[in-house]
Design a protein around this motif. Structure first.
Motif, short mmCIF file in Angstrom:
data_model
loop_
_atom_site.label_atom_id
_atom_site.label_comp_id
_atom_site.label_asym_id
_atom_site.label_seq_id
_atom_site.Cartn_x
_atom_site.Cartn_y
_atom_site.Cartn_z
N LEU A 15 -9.18 16.46 5.03
CA LEU A 15 -8.36 16.58 6.24
C LEU A 15 -6.94 17.07 5.93
N THR A 19 -6.06 20.44 8.04
CA THR A 19 -5.09 20.36 9.14
C THR A 19 -4.10 21.53 9.16
N TYR A 22 -6.03 24.69 10.02
CA TYR A 22 -6.36 24.77 11.45
C TYR A 22 -5.14 25.21 12.26
N THR A 38 -4.19 19.92 16.14
CA THR A 38 -3.43 19.61 14.93
C THR A 38 -3.02 18.14 14.91
N LEU A 41 -6.18 16.07 14.14
CA LEU A 41 -6.54 16.13 12.72
C LEU A 41 -5.54 15.36 11.86
N THR A 42 -4.27 15.41 12.21
CA THR A 42 -3.25 14.66 11.47
C THR A 42 -3.50 13.16 11.59
N THR A 44 -6.32 11.68 12.34
CA THR A 44 -7.56 11.36 11.64
C THR A 44 -7.33 11.27 10.15
#
Length: 137
Positions: A15, A19, A22, A38, A41-42, A44
């Motif tokens: 990740l 990130t 992405y 974004t 994902l951050t 997560t």
């Protein structure tokens, strides 16, 4: 727990790499990137980091499990695994009353109140099912 910690560490590394990739891949001149994806994902990545740190600290303090030893045999993991509850109808009634509560928000608050009352009864039944009846102990 070392194996579980390594799984989450690998997910965190993935990740951390994905990130910014992405964000750069969704970047265009007008918007400056997809902030929603974004941010997701951050967060997560931070959550997997939190779980991996927790599992890593507990792996150090625990006695090694058979799953963590390379010289372990299958028989080393034998024995009692814990308490597993028998069948129960209470989760079905808790789910049904939750559905009635959700429908109550749509159709009227009177239905939500009815669902909440029956939900309290169902949740109490689920909590106290081992204090009475066949499975009392």
């Amino acid at each position: 727990m070392k194996a579980e910690a390594w799984i989450f560490i690998i997910c965190t590394i993935f990740l951390v790499i994905v990130t910014p990739s992405y964000w750069l891949a969704t970047d265009n001149s007008r918007t400056g990137g997809d902030w929603t994806g974004t941010a997701a994902l951050t967060m997560t990545g931070l959550l997997t980091l939190m779980v991996s740190v927790y599992l890593g600290f507990h792996a150090r303090t625990m006695a090694p499990r058979p799953e963590d030893r390379k010289d372990a045999e299958i028989a080393d993991g034998a024995g009692e695994l814990g308490f597993f509850p028998p069948y129960s109808w209470w989760p079905l009634w808790c789910g049904a009353t939750l559905a009635v509560c959700v429908l109550g928000v749509v159709f009227g608050w009177w239905l939500f109140i009815i669902g909440a009352v029956f939900g309290a009864i169902a949740l109490s039944g689920w909590i106290f099912e081992y204090y009475r009846g066949v499975h009392a102990h």
